[in-house]
Design a protein around this motif. Structure first.
Motif, mmCIF file in Angstrom:
data_model
loop_
_atom_site.group_PDB
_atom_site.id
_atom_site.type_symbol
_atom_site.label_atom_id
_atom_site.label_comp_id
_atom_site.label_asym_id
_atom_site.label_seq_id
_atom_site.Cartn_x
_atom_site.Cartn_y
_atom_site.Cartn_z
ATOM 1 N N VAL A 301 0.775 -1.248 0.027
ATOM 2 C CA VAL A 301 0.144 -0.094 -0.054
ATOM 3 C C VAL A 301 0.692 1.417 0.073
ATOM 4 O O VAL A 301 0.660 2.265 -0.662
ATOM 5 C CB VAL A 301 -0.826 -0.062 1.117
ATOM 6 C CG1 VAL A 301 -1.637 1.349 1.287
ATOM 7 C CG2 VAL A 301 -1.869 -1.070 0.978
ATOM 8 N N PHE A 302 1.809 1.366 0.892
ATOM 9 C CA PHE A 302 2.751 2.596 1.082
ATOM 10 C C PHE A 302 3.683 2.822 0.108
ATOM 11 O O PHE A 302 4.049 3.912 -0.267
ATOM 12 C CB PHE A 302 3.355 2.326 2.479
ATOM 13 C CG PHE A 302 2.175 2.793 3.623
ATOM 14 C CD1 PHE A 302 1.527 3.839 3.538
ATOM 15 C CD2 PHE A 302 2.092 1.716 4.367
ATOM 16 C CE1 PHE A 302 0.303 4.211 4.547
ATOM 17 C CE2 PHE A 302 1.174 1.880 5.646
ATOM 18 C CZ PHE A 302 0.221 2.992 5.428
ATOM 19 N N THR A 303 4.318 1.875 -0.430
ATOM 20 C CA THR A 303 5.322 1.707 -1.461
ATOM 21 C C THR A 303 4.899 1.539 -3.020
ATOM 22 O O THR A 303 5.594 2.028 -3.867
ATOM 23 C CB THR A 303 6.546 0.655 -1.220
ATOM 24 O OG1 THR A 303 5.941 -0.604 -1.409
ATOM 25 C CG2 THR A 303 7.046 0.880 0.295
ATOM 26 N N GLY A 304 3.737 0.928 -3.072
ATOM 27 C CA GLY A 304 3.464 0.475 -4.301
ATOM 28 C C GLY A 304 4.206 -0.508 -5.301
ATOM 29 O O GLY A 304 4.055 -0.845 -6.493
ATOM 30 N N ILE A 305 4.976 -1.173 -4.533
ATOM 31 C CA ILE A 305 6.061 -1.978 -5.178
ATOM 32 C C ILE A 305 5.368 -3.426 -5.123
ATOM 33 O O ILE A 305 4.549 -3.860 -4.366
ATOM 34 C CB ILE A 305 7.407 -2.430 -4.355
ATOM 35 C CG1 ILE A 305 8.035 -1.156 -4.229
ATOM 36 C CG2 ILE A 305 8.173 -3.530 -4.638
ATOM 37 C CD1 ILE A 305 9.239 -1.138 -3.290
ATOM 38 N N ASP A 306 5.598 -4.021 -6.374
ATOM 39 C CA ASP A 306 5.023 -5.513 -6.800
ATOM 40 C C ASP A 306 6.215 -6.377 -6.320
ATOM 41 O O ASP A 306 7.203 -6.333 -6.945
ATOM 42 C CB ASP A 306 4.624 -5.530 -8.254
ATOM 43 C CG ASP A 306 3.845 -6.695 -8.644
ATOM 44 O OD1 ASP A 306 4.202 -7.759 -7.594
ATOM 45 O OD2 ASP A 306 3.228 -7.030 -9.673
ATOM 46 N N VAL A 307 5.904 -6.992 -5.006
ATOM 47 C CA VAL A 307 6.950 -7.741 -4.706
ATOM 48 C C VAL A 307 7.336 -9.047 -5.434
ATOM 49 O O VAL A 307 8.379 -9.442 -5.541
ATOM 50 C CB VAL A 307 6.669 -8.299 -3.120
ATOM 51 C CG1 VAL A 307 7.660 -9.205 -2.466
ATOM 52 C CG2 VAL A 307 6.246 -7.001 -2.170
ATOM 53 N N ALA A 308 6.186 -9.476 -5.929
ATOM 54 C CA ALA A 308 6.440 -10.800 -6.892
ATOM 55 C C ALA A 308 7.004 -10.554 -8.118
ATOM 56 O O ALA A 308 8.199 -11.301 -8.318
ATOM 57 C CB ALA A 308 5.106 -11.249 -7.167
ATOM 58 N N ALA A 309 6.800 -9.044 -8.511
ATOM 59 C CA ALA A 309 7.482 -8.541 -9.746
ATOM 60 C C ALA A 309 9.030 -8.611 -9.533
ATOM 61 O O ALA A 309 9.956 -8.982 -10.225
ATOM 62 C CB ALA A 309 7.156 -7.500 -10.422
ATOM 63 N N ALA A 310 9.374 -8.034 -8.315
ATOM 64 C CA ALA A 310 10.729 -7.880 -7.857
ATOM 65 C C ALA A 310 11.416 -8.928 -7.858
ATOM 66 O O ALA A 310 12.703 -9.083 -8.175
ATOM 67 C CB ALA A 310 10.675 -6.781 -6.529
ATOM 68 N N ALA A 311 10.709 -9.962 -7.194
ATOM 69 C CA ALA A 311 11.450 -11.140 -6.735
ATOM 70 C C ALA A 311 11.641 -12.104 -8.205
ATOM 71 O O ALA A 311 12.913 -12.584 -8.347
ATOM 72 C CB ALA A 311 10.762 -12.261 -6.006
ATOM 73 N N ALA A 312 10.697 -11.780 -9.367
ATOM 74 C CA ALA A 312 11.048 -12.448 -10.478
ATOM 75 C C ALA A 312 12.057 -11.783 -11.049
ATOM 76 O O ALA A 312 12.979 -12.494 -11.852
ATOM 77 C CB ALA A 312 9.484 -12.320 -11.019
ATOM 78 N N ALA A 313 12.231 -10.598 -11.122
ATOM 79 C CA ALA A 313 13.380 -9.713 -11.661
ATOM 80 C C ALA A 313 14.856 -10.023 -11.271
ATOM 81 O O ALA A 313 15.632 -10.127 -11.803
ATOM 82 C CB ALA A 313 12.982 -8.070 -11.572
ATOM 83 N N ALA A 314 14.548 -10.525 -9.930
ATOM 84 C CA ALA A 314 15.847 -10.827 -8.943
ATOM 85 C C ALA A 314 16.594 -11.963 -9.705
ATOM 86 O O ALA A 314 17.643 -12.167 -9.480
ATOM 87 C CB ALA A 314 15.599 -10.992 -7.631
ATOM 88 N N GLY A 315 15.857 -12.859 -10.355
ATOM 89 C CA GLY A 315 16.294 -14.243 -11.133
ATOM 90 C C GLY A 315 16.725 -15.100 -9.853
ATOM 91 O O GLY A 315 16.413 -15.267 -8.717
ATOM 92 N N VAL A 316 18.074 -15.481 -10.132
ATOM 93 C CA VAL A 316 18.739 -16.389 -9.135
ATOM 94 C C VAL A 316 19.250 -15.923 -8.010
ATOM 95 O O VAL A 316 19.433 -16.643 -7.056
ATOM 96 C CB VAL A 316 19.839 -17.015 -10.092
ATOM 97 C CG1 VAL A 316 21.153 -16.052 -9.979
ATOM 98 C CG2 VAL A 316 20.324 -18.345 -9.491
ATOM 99 N N LEU A 317 19.137 -14.497 -7.807
ATOM 100 C CA LEU A 317 19.438 -14.022 -6.602
ATOM 101 C C LEU A 317 18.303 -14.207 -5.588
ATOM 102 O O LEU A 317 18.496 -14.130 -4.382
ATOM 103 C CB LEU A 317 19.594 -12.266 -6.668
ATOM 104 C CG LEU A 317 20.713 -12.126 -7.454
ATOM 105 C CD1 LEU A 317 20.774 -10.489 -7.599
ATOM 106 C CD2 LEU A 317 22.200 -12.437 -6.806
ATOM 107 N N ALA A 318 17.138 -14.571 -5.971
ATOM 108 C CA ALA A 318 16.061 -14.991 -5.037
ATOM 109 C C ALA A 318 16.439 -16.344 -4.125
ATOM 110 O O ALA A 318 16.470 -16.035 -2.888
ATOM 111 C CB ALA A 318 14.826 -15.125 -5.680
ATOM 112 N N PRO A 319 16.852 -17.427 -4.655
ATOM 113 C CA PRO A 319 17.139 -18.400 -3.750
ATOM 114 C C PRO A 319 18.443 -17.975 -2.896
ATOM 115 O O PRO A 319 18.508 -18.522 -1.927
ATOM 116 C CB PRO A 319 17.370 -19.568 -4.651
ATOM 117 C CG PRO A 319 17.573 -19.042 -5.932
ATOM 118 C CD PRO A 319 16.869 -17.682 -6.311
#
Length: 405
Positions: A301-319
């Motif tokens: 709500v306060f940042t407007g960030i799509d967490v799932a999209a950010a995690a998807a963009a992180a690629g292999v950095l997520a695991p």
């Protein structure tokens, strides 16, 4: 303001009915198993040396941190190998497993199966080949000597758990400050806390029935309501259950021991102690689940960030991130991550890496007993987490929402 209040109430309500009511049953069953096995389990572990890494992994896999905590003092006594310690910590499910069981059971089955296999294989490999443990141990010892600081030590075999340790610390702090609690006030708070305990179990029982009915309906959106219909019961039981959970965790835990503040023990000697342990364990999970819900929802709500999209963009950095979060001792950060997975915010590879890397509360007694061994073990639990997490990501992709109800 209306949206902020609605998010708060829905999170508080749903956290109890979608997670805590199911956690209570799981913890109660495990507590009963602990009571029934008694000391026979420890004797069996000590007698079967060749099977110890597998046994350690199975102990770590038990819901919560109890099984893994049991193993740590055995290492100092020389009853189990260091490979068994690592196998136990790799497979440790911690309290985050309750969130996964309730919200994404299929994902939990695969993630913790991977942790069991990785823990067993890595434990046997350390015992058989060493894998450079001696060098890592020497390096950690050298760093520890250079940066050593005084640390609070929990006595070996004390059975101190997360809510009890905090209670003891609070009592000691009060004593140091010269504060005194009157007998009348202590007695009144004990009666109030005892009533809250039994009220909590009534809410948990009602919540389990309502939660099952909710899943049977296909987990639909339930409106906030105070009526006499299903939505009204859903809202009232959820809010009451969470309120009592917060009371037990922040207040009641200080007064529900054996008649003295902060002296509750996980002895499982009778029905009341078993129910008390299950309620306190579940209340701890509830507090962190609600915190995770609110952190996620308000963050969007306060940042407007799509967490799932950010995690998807992180690629292999997520695991890799999931594995590194698992290095943090305790169950709180892991519960937040498990909740984020159930919300579709992180991929399955990150969840699995975290499931393998996390040590839960089991690392605390080992830190108190042998700090160097604890740090080395934590390093070695991160290695299979990175291998499996990154491997899953490269082979199958991020897999958002896999196994989520």
């Amino acid at each position: 303001m209306s949206e902020i209040l609605d998010i708060f109430l829905v999170s508080v309500r749903d956290g109890f009915l979608q997670v805590s009511a199911f956690v209570a049953v799981t913890v109660l069953l495990f507590s009963y198993v602990q009571y029934r096995t008694g000391g026979r389990l420890i004797a069996a572990i000590e007698d079967h040396e060749r099977a110890q890494p597998l046994i350690g992994a199975l102990m770590g896999l038990t819901p919560g941190c109890g099984g893994a905590i049991v193993m740590m003092p055995l290492y100092v006594r020389g009853s189990i190998s260091f490979g068994t310690v690592v196998a136990t910590l790799v497979a440790t499910a911690g309290d985050s497993v309750f969130v996964i069981i309730a919200l994404a059971p299929e994902a939990g089955l695969y993630a913790y199966a991977a942790a069991l296999v990785a823990g067993t294989l890595f434990g046997y490999a350390i015992d058989r080949f060493g894998l450079g443990v001696g060098r890592v141990d020497a390096a950690v010892s050298e760093v520890s000597r250079a940066t050593s600081t005084a640390a609070h030590r929990v006595p070996t075999g004390s059975g101190v758990h997360h809510y009890e340790e905090a209670a003891v610390a609070d009592v000691e702090e009060a004593a140091d400050g010269g504060e005194a609690v009157s007998r009348e006030a202590t007695g009144a708070l004990w009666h109030l806390s005892n009533a809250a305990l039994w009220g909590w179990w009534l809410a948990a029982a009602a919540g389990l029935v309502i939660g099952i009915a909710f899943l049977a309906r296909g987990a639909p959106e339930i409106a906030l309501s105070l009526g006499t219909n299903f939505a009204g019961a859903f809202t009232v039981v959820g809010l009451v259950g969470t309120t009592l959970s917060f009371y037990l965790y922040f207040v009641g835990r200080h007064h529900l021991g054996h008649g003295a503040i902060g002296e509750a023990e996980d002895t499982f000697e009778n029905a009341r102690e078993t129910l008390l342990h299950a309620a306190m364990e579940t209340s701890f999970v509830t507090v962190w689940v609600i915190a995770a819900y609110l952190l996620y929802e308000y963050g969007i709500v306060f940042t407007g960030i799509d967490v799932a999209a950010a995690a998807a963009a992180a690629g292999v950095l997520a695991p890799i991130g999931g594995a590194l979060i698992g290095v943090i001792p305790g169950c709180g950060p892991q519960i937040v991550l498990a909740t984020a997975y159930a919300e579709g915010a992180i991929p399955f590879s990150a969840l699995t890496a975290n499931a393998i890397s996390q040590d839960g509360d089991a690392l605390f007694p080992l830190l108190a007993i042998d700090k160097t061994a604890a740090i080395v073990a934590s390093i070695y639990t991160t290695i299979p987490a990175l291998i499996v997490g990154v491997g899953l990501h490269l082979l199958y992709g991020p897999m958002f929402g896999f196994g989520v109800l």
